[in-house]
Design an enzyme around this catalytic site. Structure first.
Site, PDB file in Angstrom:
ATOM      1  N   ASP A 167      12.439   5.367  20.157  1.00  0.00           N
ATOM      2  CA  ASP A 167      11.213   6.038  19.742  1.00  0.00           C
ATOM      3  C   ASP A 167      10.198   6.088  20.875  1.00  0.00           C
ATOM      4  O   ASP A 167       9.681   5.054  21.301  1.00  0.00           O
ATOM      5  CB  ASP A 167      10.632   5.274  18.554  1.00  0.00           C
ATOM      6  CG  ASP A 167       9.309   5.830  18.068  1.00  0.00           C
ATOM      7  OD1 ASP A 167       9.109   7.056  18.175  1.00  0.00           O
ATOM      8  OD2 ASP A 167       8.484   5.041  17.588  1.00  0.00           O
TER       9      ASP A 167
ATOM     10  N   SER B 237       6.263   4.735  19.909  1.00  0.00           N
ATOM     11  CA  SER B 237       5.852   3.353  19.694  1.00  0.00           C
ATOM     12  C   SER B 237       6.360   2.528  20.874  1.00  0.00           C
ATOM     13  O   SER B 237       7.120   3.022  21.701  1.00  0.00           O
ATOM     14  CB  SER B 237       6.382   2.804  18.367  1.00  0.00           C
ATOM     15  OG  SER B 237       7.799   2.717  18.381  1.00  0.00           O
TER      16      SER B 237
ATOM     17  N   ASN C   7       7.093  -1.283  20.624  1.00  0.00           N
ATOM     18  CA  ASN C   7       7.745  -2.557  20.319  1.00  0.00           C
ATOM     19  C   ASN C   7       9.222  -2.398  20.001  1.00  0.00           C
ATOM     20  O   ASN C   7       9.638  -1.376  19.433  1.00  0.00           O
ATOM     21  CB  ASN C   7       7.071  -3.233  19.120  1.00  0.00           C
ATOM     22  CG  ASN C   7       5.714  -3.815  19.450  1.00  0.00           C
ATOM     23  OD1 ASN C   7       4.714  -3.097  19.417  1.00  0.00           O
ATOM     24  ND2 ASN C   7       5.668  -5.098  19.778  1.00  0.00           N
TER      25      ASN C   7
ATOM     26  N   TRP D 124      11.929  -4.146  17.552  1.00  0.00           N
ATOM     27  CA  TRP D 124      12.101  -5.066  16.433  1.00  0.00           C
ATOM     28  C   TRP D 124      13.404  -4.756  15.723  1.00  0.00           C
ATOM     29  O   TRP D 124      13.911  -3.628  15.787  1.00  0.00           O
ATOM     30  CB  TRP D 124      10.940  -5.000  15.443  1.00  0.00           C
ATOM     31  CG  TRP D 124      10.842  -3.714  14.663  1.00  0.00           C
ATOM     32  CD1 TRP D 124      10.134  -2.602  14.984  1.00  0.00           C
ATOM     33  CD2 TRP D 124      11.515  -3.423  13.417  1.00  0.00           C
ATOM     34  NE1 TRP D 124      10.308  -1.627  14.035  1.00  0.00           N
ATOM     35  CE2 TRP D 124      11.139  -2.102  13.060  1.00  0.00           C
ATOM     36  CE3 TRP D 124      12.369  -4.140  12.589  1.00  0.00           C
ATOM     37  CZ2 TRP D 124      11.617  -1.491  11.908  1.00  0.00           C
ATOM     38  CZ3 TRP D 124      12.847  -3.529  11.430  1.00  0.00           C
ATOM     39  CH2 TRP D 124      12.459  -2.210  11.096  1.00  0.00           C
TER      40      TRP D 124
ATOM     41  N   TYR E 211       3.551   1.978  10.528  1.00  0.00           N
ATOM     42  CA  TYR E 211       4.302   3.216  10.709  1.00  0.00           C
ATOM     43  C   TYR E 211       3.973   4.145   9.545  1.00  0.00           C
ATOM     44  O   TYR E 211       4.125   3.751   8.384  1.00  0.00           O
ATOM     45  CB  TYR E 211       5.803   2.946  10.724  1.00  0.00           C
ATOM     46  CG  TYR E 211       6.269   2.120  11.894  1.00  0.00           C
ATOM     47  CD1 TYR E 211       6.191   2.627  13.193  1.00  0.00           C
ATOM     48  CD2 TYR E 211       6.785   0.848  11.705  1.00  0.00           C
ATOM     49  CE1 TYR E 211       6.623   1.879  14.269  1.00  0.00           C
ATOM     50  CE2 TYR E 211       7.223   0.101  12.775  1.00  0.00           C
ATOM     51  CZ  TYR E 211       7.147   0.619  14.060  1.00  0.00           C
ATOM     52  OH  TYR E 211       7.584  -0.131  15.122  1.00  0.00           O
TER      53      TYR E 211
ATOM     54  N   ASP F 263       7.183  12.869  20.826  1.00  0.00           N
ATOM     55  CA  ASP F 263       7.586  11.769  19.953  1.00  0.00           C
ATOM     56  C   ASP F 263       8.984  11.996  19.382  1.00  0.00           C
ATOM     57  O   ASP F 263       9.170  12.790  18.461  1.00  0.00           O
ATOM     58  CB  ASP F 263       6.560  11.620  18.823  1.00  0.00           C
ATOM     59  CG  ASP F 263       6.788  10.380  17.977  1.00  0.00           C
ATOM     60  OD1 ASP F 263       7.766   9.651  18.229  1.00  0.00           O
ATOM     61  OD2 ASP F 263       5.980  10.139  17.071  1.00  0.00           O
TER      62      ASP F 263
ATOM     63  N   THR G 257       9.436  11.505  15.443  1.00  0.00           N
ATOM     64  CA  THR G 257       8.901  12.445  14.450  1.00  0.00           C
ATOM     65  C   THR G 257       9.855  13.629  14.352  1.00  0.00           C
ATOM     66  O   THR G 257      10.129  14.279  15.364  1.00  0.00           O
ATOM     67  CB  THR G 257       7.496  12.932  14.845  1.00  0.00           C
ATOM     68  OG1 THR G 257       6.587  11.822  14.810  1.00  0.00           O
ATOM     69  CG2 THR G 257       7.000  14.006  13.882  1.00  0.00           C
TER      70      THR G 257
END
Length: 390
Positions: free
Chosen positions: A90, A93, A95, A97, A133, A274, A277
């Site tokens: 992505d 963003s 991070n 996880w 999100y 992005d 999206t």
């Protein structure tokens, strides 16, 4: 050879290979539409706000998170011995996880969960983070372990181990986590993103990555680290500078419908590129004008529809960036699905209601745009490149 390629796919990485065959999944929204279920609209740009709403409702109801309405995933591994996960790569963003054994929510237990007790290289932290999100969020605790992405080994990478997730739509998501590729300034908990650790450890021939998102369920999408894949585009790459080192934010100089300038961006617009999206998202004040130009009608669910027999006659829309026009034909922005045996055609362009960026209206160039244009994200020169995808 340092140049390595990740192919976004549902399969795990095969041993000794740098590429994985792609399967492009239908989005959650598409799957539900075919069953006659229509999700309420949630502005995808809400995820760009670091602290925007409450997370889990005290009544036990959980907010719907628009984030899972995506289609492209790929494999990574974490730990020693490696534990494999499918993650969404992505650019919107920062991070990394994954679902973890610390989380007992159904959304976590349904997916592959990272277990820190099974890794000899894991080290813990007491730092918790909140990741918003769409219209919801999740919680995670930060830890450190070895991460491998397409054969690139990143030691002691900080990542989030989920501790609490809402059931929907994460329960329906095809992925086990998210790997963010935006700038470190946007990372929750001041976590160093994977790309930045690759750069600091000199693991790449060039400090860039590039996406090719295939069309029509073709099996060839990929994310390249360190170099572009010249087989995935034709012509030259056109570059435009990053205007804010947060997300991959760039400027738009103009917007045309059938080669006619609208004047909407005559004073400049901003756009976030992005991969997380699925749609093209335009400033809400322009949407009505654009839909009239396309000839779309709004249904009872707020979606804009067109006559499927007329899709070939719909206008081409174009965005101008750094003096170059990037065209989107109707085949790029019209989505086709079947409901009760009938073909239905919707316009895959939605509004964003966020305030302007740098005093200019905000667009989101999601997968609708990125399927048409191979995209390159150059951290050394803080620029984004686009070339016509093959």
């Amino acid at each position: 050879m340092k140049w390595l390629i990740v192919v976004l796919a549902c399969a795990a990485l095969s041993e000794g290979l740098n590429r994985v065959p792609l399967k492009r999944f239908k989005s959650m929204r598409e799957e539900l539409r075919e069953k006659g279920i229509h999700l309420p609209y949630s502005d995808p740009a809400l995820k760009y706000l670091p602290y925007h709403t409450s997370t889990f409702a005290s009544s036990g109801n959980e907010n719907v998170i628009n984030y899972a309405d995506n289609t492209y995933y790929g494999a990574i591994s974490i730990g020693t011995p490696p534990q494999s996960f499918q993650v969404l790569f992505d650019t919107g963003s920062s991070n990394l996880w994954v679902d973890s054994s610390y989380c007992s929510n159904q959304a976590c237990t349904y997916h592959t969960q990272y277990n820190p007790q099974r890794s000899s290289t894991y080290s813990s932290s007491s730092h918790t983070i909140y990741l918003p999100y769409g219209s919801g969020s999740l919680y995670a605790v930060l830890g450190y372990d070895t991460v491998e992405v397409a054969g690139i080994t990143v030691p002691r990478q900080v990542f989030g181990l989920s501790t609490r997730e809402p059931s929907q739509p994460f329960l329906s998501a095809k992925f086990d986590g998210i790997l963010g590729l935006a700038y470190p300034s946007m990372a929750s908990g001041q976590a160093t993103p994977v790309m930045d650790n690759m750069m600091q450890d000199d693991l790449l021939d060039a400090n860039l990555f590039a996406f090719y998102l295939s069309r029509n369920e073709e099996q060839s999408s990929e994310l390249s680290f360190g170099e572009v894949d010249q087989s995935k585009y034709q012509g030259q790459i056109y570059w435009t500078p990053v205007t804010a080192e947060t997300y991959w934010q760039i400027g738009i100089d103009g917007f045309q419908v059938n080669n006619k300038e609208t004047g909407w961006c005559s004073q400049g617009c901003q756009a976030i590129v992005d991969t997380g999206t699925p749609s093209l998202t335009c400033p809400h004040q322009f949407l009505g004008y654009l839909m009239r130009g396309i000839g779309a009608q709004q249904n009872q669910y707020g979606e804009y529809m067109v006559d499927c027999s007329e899709t070939q006659n719909l206008p081409t829309i174009s965005l101008t960036m750094s003096g170059v026009d990037f065209a989107l034909p109707p085949s790029a922005y019209i989505s086709v699905y079947y409901q009760n045996g009938h073909q239905v055609c919707t316009v895959n362009i939605y509004p964003t209601y966020l305030p302007s960026q740098n005093g200019q209206p905000l667009w989101i160039l999601g997968d609708v745009f990125l399927r048409e244009y191979y995209s390159v994200y150059d951290r050394s020169n803080n620029r984004v490149g686009f070339a016509t995808a093959v």
